[in-house]
Design an enzyme around this catalytic site. Structure first.
Site, short mmCIF file in Angstrom:
data_model
loop_
_atom_site.label_atom_id
_atom_site.label_comp_id
_atom_site.label_asym_id
_atom_site.label_seq_id
_atom_site.Cartn_x
_atom_site.Cartn_y
_atom_site.Cartn_z
N GLU A 55 0.82 -1.21 0.00
CA GLU A 55 0.00 0.00 0.00
C GLU A 55 0.85 1.26 0.00
O GLU A 55 0.51 2.26 -0.64
CB GLU A 55 -0.95 -0.01 1.20
CG GLU A 55 -2.13 -0.95 1.05
CD GLU A 55 -1.76 -2.41 1.22
OE1 GLU A 55 -2.51 -3.28 0.75
OE2 GLU A 55 -0.69 -2.68 1.83
N HIS B 158 -10.81 -5.93 8.30
CA HIS B 158 -11.29 -5.67 6.93
C HIS B 158 -12.67 -5.03 6.93
O HIS B 158 -13.38 -5.11 5.93
CB HIS B 158 -11.35 -6.97 6.12
CG HIS B 158 -10.03 -7.62 5.89
ND1 HIS B 158 -9.37 -8.31 6.87
CD2 HIS B 158 -9.23 -7.68 4.79
CE1 HIS B 158 -8.22 -8.79 6.39
NE2 HIS B 158 -8.12 -8.41 5.13
#
Length: 337
Positions: free
Chosen positions: A72, A141
């Site tokens: 990321e 998540h």
């Protein structure tokens, strides 16, 4: 044709899903501007973890729809460098939880560059991500971390609640010369709604009154727009008319619309899915207290999730996320105060 307006109900005669509206807006921007490209994990041949980028790789090729390594920080770094060099990147972080891996790039680099270069640099970077609970994706998540991003000067943050806004806000983000974060809610990706085929913008920083009312102002965004509207419809049968405001853009906030509504209704509830403590609702409530205190007939009600990680268990997760019944109970008490 470019429009800047709220959704003209039934105008297009075409109903498509939220995820498809997002993909259509992105494709139209890529078609119009060769400087727009996409990068992220599995956005290419796989079309994204939730299918939001499906068909783009086949249409625009590997050089403009780029599958990246699982990093990321590298993804946002790539986007920041590309943007400051004159391109208009759209970089995707699969889950909102993963922005934490890239916070240095987002907060200390992308958000600061324009300021540090005295405004001479432009940074047309769009970061897209998916937030929210409801899929039993567990604590790592399923989070809604938008308040963290809204705290950072230099970032703009949007969280659309419907397909029309998903397309229009994405186009506005891509055209903006500042770093923007576009937050999709995973549970809304299949939601269908009227979306014109034309290119249009939903302006950043402009809220929408999705349900008018005179008794209580309900300020919300994302998935909670639908839960709040369902609660308001149920309360209407009891004679309590709620005005539901969809913020659409979280940074900058359209507080003018909120304050004007509070002046009329004299009671306000703020609803978000994120954990209540330290959430965006606190900032909204504070600004209402500053600018509309003399108009309030009751304390501002703040509704959010409990102070705990998102449960994996579907039963517990369902209880964790605010729902129409719970929102209705709190608003009913507020109306009686």
């Amino acid at each position: 044709m470019t429009a800047t307006a709220d959704a003209p109900v039934g105008a297009s005669g075409r109903s498509i899903a939220y995820g498809a509206a997002f993909a259509e807006g992105l494709a139209q921007m890529m078609e119009a501007d060769p400087n727009v490209f996409v990068a992220g994990e599995d956005v290419g041949r796989a079309g994204g973890v939730f299918g939001s980028f499906r068909g783009l790789n086949e249409r625009f090729g590997d050089m403009r729809v780029v599958d990246t390594p699982i990093s990321e920080q590298a993804i946002v770094g790539l986007g920041t460098g590309a943007a400051v060099s004159g391109l208009r990147p759209v970089v995707d972080l699969m889950f909102m939880d993963f922005i934490l891996v890239a916070m240095d790039q987002i907060v200390n680099q992308a958000a600061k560059l324009k300021y540090m270069f005295g405004g001479k640099a432009t940074l047309p970077l769009t970061i897209t991500t998916s937030a929210g609970a409801g899929l039993s994706a567990a604590a790592q998540h399923s989070q809604s971390l938008e308040a963290m991003l809204c705290h950072i000067p230099g970032l703009k943050v949007v969280m659309p609640s419907n397909p029309y806004d998903a397309k229009g806000l994405l186009i506005s983000c891509i055209r903006d010369d500042n770093p923007t974060v576009f937050v999709k809610h995973k549970r809304l990706l299949g939601l269908r709604g009227d979306v014109p085929t034309d290119v249009y913008e939903v302006p950043l920083g402009s809220a929408s009154i999705v349900r008018p009312g005179d008794d209580v102002t309900v300020v919300t965004y994302g998935r909670m727009v639908h839960e709040s509207t369902a609660a308001a419809d149920a309360l209407a049968a009891e004679g309590i008319e709620c005005e539901v405001i969809d913020l659409r853009t979280l940074q900058p906030l359209d507080m003018d619309t909120v304050i004007e509504s509070a002046h009329r209704t004299n009671r306000v509830a703020v609803v978000h899915e994120a954990v209540r403590f330290g959430g965006l609702g606190g900032e909204i409530a504070s600004q209402i207290a500053e600018h509309a205190f003399d108009y309030l007939d009751a304390p501002i009600e703040r509704i959010g999730a409990p102070f705990s990680p998102v449960p994996f268990s579907p039963v517990l997760e369902k209880e964790w996320v605010p729902n129409a019944e719970m929102i209705g109970e709190r608003i009913r008490a507020l109306a009686a105060a």
